[in-house]
Design an enzyme around this catalytic site. Structure first.
Site, PDB file in Angstrom:
ATOM      1  N   LYS A 192     -23.589  78.588  38.004  1.00  0.00           N
ATOM      2  CA  LYS A 192     -23.009  78.988  36.715  1.00  0.00           C
ATOM      3  C   LYS A 192     -23.791  78.382  35.538  1.00  0.00           C
ATOM      4  O   LYS A 192     -24.641  77.524  35.733  1.00  0.00           O
ATOM      5  CB  LYS A 192     -21.532  78.587  36.675  1.00  0.00           C
TER       6      LYS A 192
HETATM    7  C1  LIG Z   1     -17.714  81.737  40.479  1.00  0.00           C
HETATM    8  C2  LIG Z   1     -16.524  82.547  40.145  1.00  0.00           C
HETATM    9  C3  LIG Z   1     -15.217  82.084  40.352  1.00  0.00           C
HETATM   10  C4  LIG Z   1     -14.901  80.853  41.133  1.00  0.00           C
HETATM   11  O1  LIG Z   1     -15.482  79.715  40.635  1.00  0.00           O
HETATM   12  P1  LIG Z   1     -15.383  78.362  41.478  1.00  0.00           P
HETATM   13  O2  LIG Z   1     -15.671  77.297  40.460  1.00  0.00           O
HETATM   14  O3  LIG Z   1     -16.452  78.446  42.532  1.00  0.00           O
HETATM   15  O4  LIG Z   1     -14.037  78.253  42.050  1.00  0.00           O
HETATM   16  C5  LIG Z   1     -14.166  82.848  39.886  1.00  0.00           C
HETATM   17  N1  LIG Z   1     -14.369  84.023  39.283  1.00  0.00           N
HETATM   18  C6  LIG Z   1     -15.601  84.522  39.091  1.00  0.00           C
HETATM   19  C7  LIG Z   1     -15.754  85.833  38.386  1.00  0.00           C
HETATM   20  C8  LIG Z   1     -16.716  83.810  39.544  1.00  0.00           C
HETATM   21  O5  LIG Z   1     -17.946  84.324  39.397  1.00  0.00           O
END
Ligand SMILES: *Cc1c(COP(=O)(O)O)cnc(C)c1O
Length: 394
Positions: A192
């Site tokens: 991210k």
């Molecule tokens: C990555 C992601 C999540 C989950 O994030 P985590 O921190 O791994 O729990 C939720 N929604 C979307 C759209 C994502 O891309």
């Protein structure tokens, strides 16, 4: 399989979504390890302070994932058994999984093919007496149409909980998308835009919900462990809810506080890569992402061109495999959720139900977009895309 003579575009494999970690993060993590305070403590508090200022929210609560944050956001705002919650099928499984965790039912609404976000024009026909919330996902970092979504929510008295996992930097009409609606949830997973390895954050302006997210995220105890064992002296805690173990560690926050300082610079780097890809792919059978809407900031989390599979017999999966053989790692965001067995079987969904989400799901590929990429790396990506596509389309 690569033939003996095959020479990939690059020697080493380019890992998709590999984060840019700099010296300051490494120093801070080491200092945290040496401090003896590894779990939730002062660095988490500092990261939360920085984050709420950045987003423009009154409260920010750090957790160990965005998934945990979505779960708690739904729980503390009173959503639960029998409720219907509207969201997009073009998202990560976590968005809909947490809806089922609280005993509610995910109700999918198709996307707009162009923005790849939930189509507000299709929301109202899915609203029933049981509908309680909308969970917009700002896909790839592109803000959803918040004016339309907020006005539907107001008219039908629905909560708006944003899945802003892709959208830390995203703005809609001069306001961070994470400052709209009732609550927003962010991810600091490795790939991210801000990375803490694993991690998440909930923002809100509602004090009651903020306190509950914090409490429910640490066993439902009325006082955090930090206060219990700090030099302020031991205090007894009270369990006021059978909570979860969702707290963020200071080790994770050590990464976050430095990553967040550079969030704007990294966005500029990804914007440059994005434009370079757009220019390079103009002549190819790739549909590049739509231009960014007026009055918005796109967080540029994912670069997701669509392979024009109608012009060839080769599938997107073959294209992805071809890039893999050239040592370019890619991602698929996403296979539409209604095509996964659990959602298809449990909610009686099938191919044909959400044609726009399926259109994207069948054609999309995410190319490397990390701020860590060098000029040579992105040249390699472009070269590999051209090589694989020319082979496919000749
Ligand atoms: C990555 C992601 C999540 C989950 O994030 P985590 O921190 O791994 O729990 C939720 N929604 C979307 C759209 C994502 O891309």
């Amino acid at each position: 399989m690569a033939t003996k003579k095959h020479k990939p575009v690059r020697k080493s494999f380019l890992i998709f979504g590999s984060p840019r970690i700099e010296k300051a993060e490494i120093r801070e993590v080491v200092a945290t390890l040496r401090s003896g305070w590894l779990s939730t403590g002062p660095k988490v508090v500092k990261f939360e302070e920085m984050f709420k200022k950045y987003i423009g929210a009154e409260y920010a609560m750090a957790l160990n994932s965005c998934t945990a944050g979505l779960h708690l956001a739904m729980l503390v705002s009173g959503l639960g058994h029998g409720d219907e919650i509207i969201t997009t099928p073009l998202t990560f499984a976590a968005t809909a999984n947490v809806i089922t965790h609280i005993g509610a039912r995910p109700v999918f609404v198709d996307i707009d093919k162009h923005t790849m976000n939930i189509d507000p024009n299709l929301i109202e026909e899915k609203i029933t007496k049981r509908t309680k919330a909308i969970v917009p996902v700002h896909f790839a970092g592109r803000p959803c149409d918040m004016d339309a979504i907020m006005s539907i929510a107001k008219k039908h008295r629905l909560l708006v909980i944003s899945d802003a996992a892709h959208a830390i930097e995203a703005e809609y009409k001069g306001q961070k998308v994470g400052s709209f609606g009732d609550m927003s949830v962010f991810s600091f997973y490795v790939t991210k835009n801000v990375c803490t390895g694993e991690g998440g954050m909930v923002t809100t302006n509602n004090k009651d919900w903020a306190e509950k997210v914090q409490m429910y995220g640490l066993h439902g105890m009325s006082k955090g462990a930090w206060h219990r064992y700090s030099d302020e002296g031991f205090k007894h805690y009270q369990v006021v809810f059978p909570g979860y173990k969702y707290n963020m560690m200071d080790i994770q926050a050590s990464l976050g506080i430095h990553q967040l300082k550079r969030v704007g610079n990294y966005l500029k780097i990804r914007e440059k890569i994005w434009k370079k890809y757009d220019r390079a792919f103009q002549e190819l059978p790739l549909i590049v992402p739509a231009p960014v809407e007026k009055d918005t900031v796109h967080a540029r989390h994912l670069y997701t061109p669509l392979l024009d599979i109608d012009a060839t017999d080769i599938s997107r999966d073959a294209f992805q495999q071809g890039l893999h053989i050239e040592n370019i790692g890619t991602g698929i965001h996403f296979v539409a959720l209604h095509l996964h067995p659990y959602y298809a079987n449990t909610f009686g969904l099938k191919r044909g139900d959400f044609p726009n989400a399926e259109f994207v799901s069948d054609r999309t590929i995410s190319l490397p977009l990390s701020a860590k990429l060098t000029e040579a790396d992105t040249d390699d990506v472009i070269c590999a895309v051209k090589k694989v596509i020319e082979r496919i389309f000749e």
